[in-house]
Design a protein around this motif. Structure first.
Motif, mmCIF file in Angstrom:
data_model
loop_
_atom_site.group_PDB
_atom_site.id
_atom_site.type_symbol
_atom_site.label_atom_id
_atom_site.label_comp_id
_atom_site.label_asym_id
_atom_site.label_seq_id
_atom_site.Cartn_x
_atom_site.Cartn_y
_atom_site.Cartn_z
ATOM 1 N N SER A 171 0.836 -1.201 0.000
ATOM 2 C CA SER A 171 0.000 0.000 0.000
ATOM 3 C C SER A 171 0.872 1.252 0.000
ATOM 4 C CB SER A 171 -0.966 0.001 1.185
ATOM 5 O OG SER A 171 -0.251 -0.142 2.390
ATOM 6 N N LYS A 172 2.071 1.153 0.575
ATOM 7 C CA LYS A 172 3.107 2.178 0.426
ATOM 8 C C LYS A 172 4.267 1.486 -0.279
ATOM 9 C CE LYS A 172 1.785 5.037 4.272
ATOM 10 N NZ LYS A 172 2.185 5.641 5.542
ATOM 11 N N THR A 173 4.308 1.629 -1.587
ATOM 12 C CA THR A 173 5.272 0.917 -2.416
ATOM 13 C C THR A 173 6.623 1.607 -2.408
ATOM 14 O OG1 THR A 173 3.596 -0.042 -3.854
ATOM 15 C CG2 THR A 173 5.769 0.257 -4.819
ATOM 16 N N GLY A 174 7.663 0.818 -2.172
ATOM 17 C CA GLY A 174 9.024 1.340 -2.228
ATOM 18 C C GLY A 174 9.556 1.242 -3.640
ATOM 19 N N PHE A 175 10.200 2.320 -4.101
ATOM 20 C CA PHE A 175 10.780 2.369 -5.444
ATOM 21 C C PHE A 175 12.173 2.972 -5.333
ATOM 22 C CE2 PHE A 175 11.954 4.370 -9.378
ATOM 23 C CZ PHE A 175 11.495 3.515 -10.359
ATOM 24 N N VAL A 176 13.172 2.290 -5.883
ATOM 25 C CA VAL A 176 14.528 2.839 -5.894
ATOM 26 C C VAL A 176 15.153 2.556 -7.256
ATOM 27 C CG1 VAL A 176 15.643 0.779 -4.915
ATOM 28 C CG2 VAL A 176 16.707 3.020 -4.636
ATOM 29 N N ALA A 177 15.873 3.556 -7.781
ATOM 30 C CA ALA A 177 16.617 3.407 -9.025
ATOM 31 C C ALA A 177 18.075 3.741 -8.735
ATOM 32 C CB ALA A 177 16.065 4.332 -10.109
ATOM 33 N N LEU A 178 18.958 2.830 -9.109
ATOM 34 C CA LEU A 178 20.390 2.997 -8.877
ATOM 35 C C LEU A 178 21.136 3.077 -10.204
ATOM 36 C CD1 LEU A 178 20.912 0.198 -6.183
ATOM 37 C CD2 LEU A 178 20.457 2.626 -5.786
ATOM 38 N N ALA A 179 22.188 3.877 -10.223
ATOM 39 C CA ALA A 179 23.085 3.928 -11.373
ATOM 40 C C ALA A 179 23.994 2.702 -11.345
ATOM 41 C CB ALA A 179 23.914 5.209 -11.329
ATOM 42 N N LYS A 180 24.738 2.489 -12.422
ATOM 43 C CA LYS A 180 25.658 1.348 -12.481
ATOM 44 C C LYS A 180 26.647 1.346 -11.331
ATOM 45 C CE LYS A 180 25.843 0.342 -17.396
ATOM 46 N NZ LYS A 180 26.711 0.267 -18.584
ATOM 47 N N ASP A 181 27.048 2.542 -10.886
ATOM 48 C CA ASP A 181 28.026 2.640 -9.815
ATOM 49 C C ASP A 181 27.402 2.561 -8.423
ATOM 50 O OD1 ASP A 181 26.778 5.097 -9.520
ATOM 51 O OD2 ASP A 181 28.574 6.293 -9.905
ATOM 52 N N GLY A 182 26.082 2.338 -8.344
ATOM 53 C CA GLY A 182 25.394 2.207 -7.067
ATOM 54 C C GLY A 182 24.828 3.501 -6.513
ATOM 55 N N GLN A 183 25.064 4.606 -7.204
ATOM 56 C CA GLN A 183 24.521 5.899 -6.763
ATOM 57 C C GLN A 183 22.997 5.870 -6.839
ATOM 58 O OE1 GLN A 183 25.573 9.170 -9.296
ATOM 59 N NE2 GLN A 183 24.432 10.639 -8.101
ATOM 60 N N VAL A 184 22.353 6.341 -5.780
ATOM 61 C CA VAL A 184 20.886 6.397 -5.760
ATOM 62 C C VAL A 184 20.428 7.550 -6.642
ATOM 63 C CG1 VAL A 184 18.840 6.722 -4.337
ATOM 64 C CG2 VAL A 184 20.778 5.420 -3.439
#
Length: 112
Positions: free
Chosen positions: A10-23
């Motif tokens: 109901s509260k969806t977590g979304f994360v996108a990371l670069a190839k180097d791991g940077q958020v």
């Protein structure tokens, strides 16, 4: 290319990371309103607008011990259906594998 993690709830977590791991992006998405189908539909749309065709996406698998099984099932399938319609591939990750990776059990602060 980004690495994307989606934790549908109901509260969806979304994360996108670069190839180097940077958020690059970290958000909690919840849709509009508190009644379905509007809440679920807007939540799914919001999630899909944040992904890109070149993303490598991992989605946490469905929980089997939830009291909100209808919502969880609809949300999980709705996200996957929208990604499929847009030709975006994803990988499903077992909830226990995610919890083990981030060193939590899933029971912190919850009553059994």
């Amino acid at each position: 290319m980004r690495y994307v993690g989606i934790d549908p709830a109901s509260k969806t977590g979304f994360v996108a990371l670069a190839k180097d791991g940077q958020v690059l992006k970290a958000k909690e998405l919840s849709g509009i309103g508190d009644k379905d189908p509007k809440r679920m539909t807007t939540l799914i749309n919001d999630i899909v607008t944040h992904v890109q065709k070149t993303d490598i996406i991992c989605i946490e698998g469905m929980p089997f011990n939830t009291q909100r099984a209808m919502f969880a099932g609809g949300l999980h399938h709705g996200i996957r259906n929208e990604l499929y319609k847009q030709g975006i591939r994803y990988y499903e990750v077992a909830p226990n594998a995610v919890k083990k990776f981030v060193h939590v059990t899933g029971w912190e602060g919850e009553s059994r």
